[in-house]
Write a protein that holds these residues in place. Structure first.
Motif, PDB file in Angstrom:
ATOM      1  N   SER A 156     -28.244 -66.798 -66.973  1.00 20.52           N
ATOM      2  CA  SER A 156     -27.258 -65.711 -66.914  1.00 20.52           C
ATOM      3  C   SER A 156     -26.598 -65.626 -65.532  1.00 20.52           C
ATOM      4  O   SER A 156     -25.430 -65.271 -65.431  1.00 20.52           O
ATOM      5  N   GLY A 174     -23.999 -68.194 -65.540  1.00 20.82           N
ATOM      6  CA  GLY A 174     -22.890 -67.689 -66.352  1.00 20.82           C
ATOM      7  C   GLY A 174     -21.995 -66.747 -65.572  1.00 20.82           C
ATOM      8  O   GLY A 174     -20.767 -66.843 -65.645  1.00 20.82           O
ATOM      9  N   GLU A 199     -18.154 -67.349 -64.617  1.00 25.36           N
ATOM     10  CA  GLU A 199     -17.163 -66.317 -64.976  1.00 25.36           C
ATOM     11  C   GLU A 199     -16.254 -66.030 -63.778  1.00 25.36           C
ATOM     12  O   GLU A 199     -15.031 -65.926 -63.930  1.00 25.36           O
ATOM     13  N   THR A 257     -24.646 -72.523 -71.374  1.00 31.60           N
ATOM     14  CA  THR A 257     -24.148 -71.325 -70.681  1.00 31.60           C
ATOM     15  C   THR A 257     -22.657 -71.446 -70.404  1.00 31.60           C
ATOM     16  O   THR A 257     -21.882 -70.520 -70.687  1.00 31.60           O
ATOM     17  N   VAL A 258     -22.234 -72.578 -69.868  1.00 26.36           N
ATOM     18  CA  VAL A 258     -20.816 -72.802 -69.575  1.00 26.36           C
ATOM     19  C   VAL A 258     -19.999 -72.772 -70.863  1.00 26.36           C
ATOM     20  O   VAL A 258     -18.912 -72.184 -70.909  1.00 26.36           O
ATOM     21  N   ASN A 302     -20.652 -71.140 -73.605  1.00 24.70           N
ATOM     22  CA  ASN A 302     -20.552 -69.750 -74.047  1.00 24.70           C
ATOM     23  C   ASN A 302     -19.459 -69.004 -73.286  1.00 24.70           C
ATOM     24  O   ASN A 302     -18.692 -68.242 -73.877  1.00 24.70           O
ATOM     25  N   VAL A 303     -19.389 -69.225 -71.975  1.00 23.59           N
ATOM     26  CA  VAL A 303     -18.337 -68.577 -71.171  1.00 23.59           C
ATOM     27  C   VAL A 303     -16.966 -69.088 -71.606  1.00 23.59           C
ATOM     28  O   VAL A 303     -16.036 -68.295 -71.799  1.00 23.59           O
TER      29      VAL A 303
END
Length: 145
Positions: free
Chosen positions: A44, A47, A51, A77-78, A80-81
């Motif tokens: 996170s 993330g 962001e 993670t990347v 998802n962003v």
């Protein structure tokens, strides 16, 4: 504008970007972004850092993503962003990141569409895998040493 996004565990992506700068300095390296999940860092946190990076880029930014491992926490993670910002669908994402892939993507991302770029990246990456034969006689002059 297309950006090359290097994603890895640890400092692999930042080290690869540094090496790329030796071969492709100037404008090409300015469009390369390196993100890595540090040891003992939560995904996170990565993330949130990505962001912040994404917020500084133009709204029309597109991404060629090279990752060390498909399915690893840094890449998921990347992704998802990117998905949350509507940028995942148009991104080209390839795992097994190595230098031939990265230099090819850096130098060709602005001149090829994603399909042609994918083919070129795979061709360069696989053709670069060779065995260095140490059983041959090497003839060096004093100038070479």
């Amino acid at each position: 504008m297309k950006y090359l996004l290097l994603v890895s565990h640890g400092d692999f992506s930042s080290g690869l970007k540094q090496t790329l700068s030796m071969f492709a300095g100037g404008d090409p390296i300015n469009s390369v972004i390196a993100v890595g999940l540090k040891p003992d860092e939560a995904a996170s946190t990565l993330g949130k850092q990505f962001e912040a990076t994404l917020a500084e880029l133009p709204a029309d930014a597109q991404f060629i993503v090279l990752a060390d491992v498909i399915g690893g926490s840094p890449l998921t993670t990347v992704c998802n962003v990117l998905n949350n910002h509507g940028k995942l669908q148009d991104s080209l994402i390839i795992g097994g990141m190595n230098f031939p892939m990265a230099i090819t993507a850096t130098m060709s991302k602005d001149t090829l569409d994603n399909a042609a770029l994918k083919e070129k990246i795979f061709a360069e990456a696989t053709s670069a895998i060779k065995v260095f034969n140490t059983n041959t006689s090497l003839d060096f002059s004093d100038d070479d040493i």
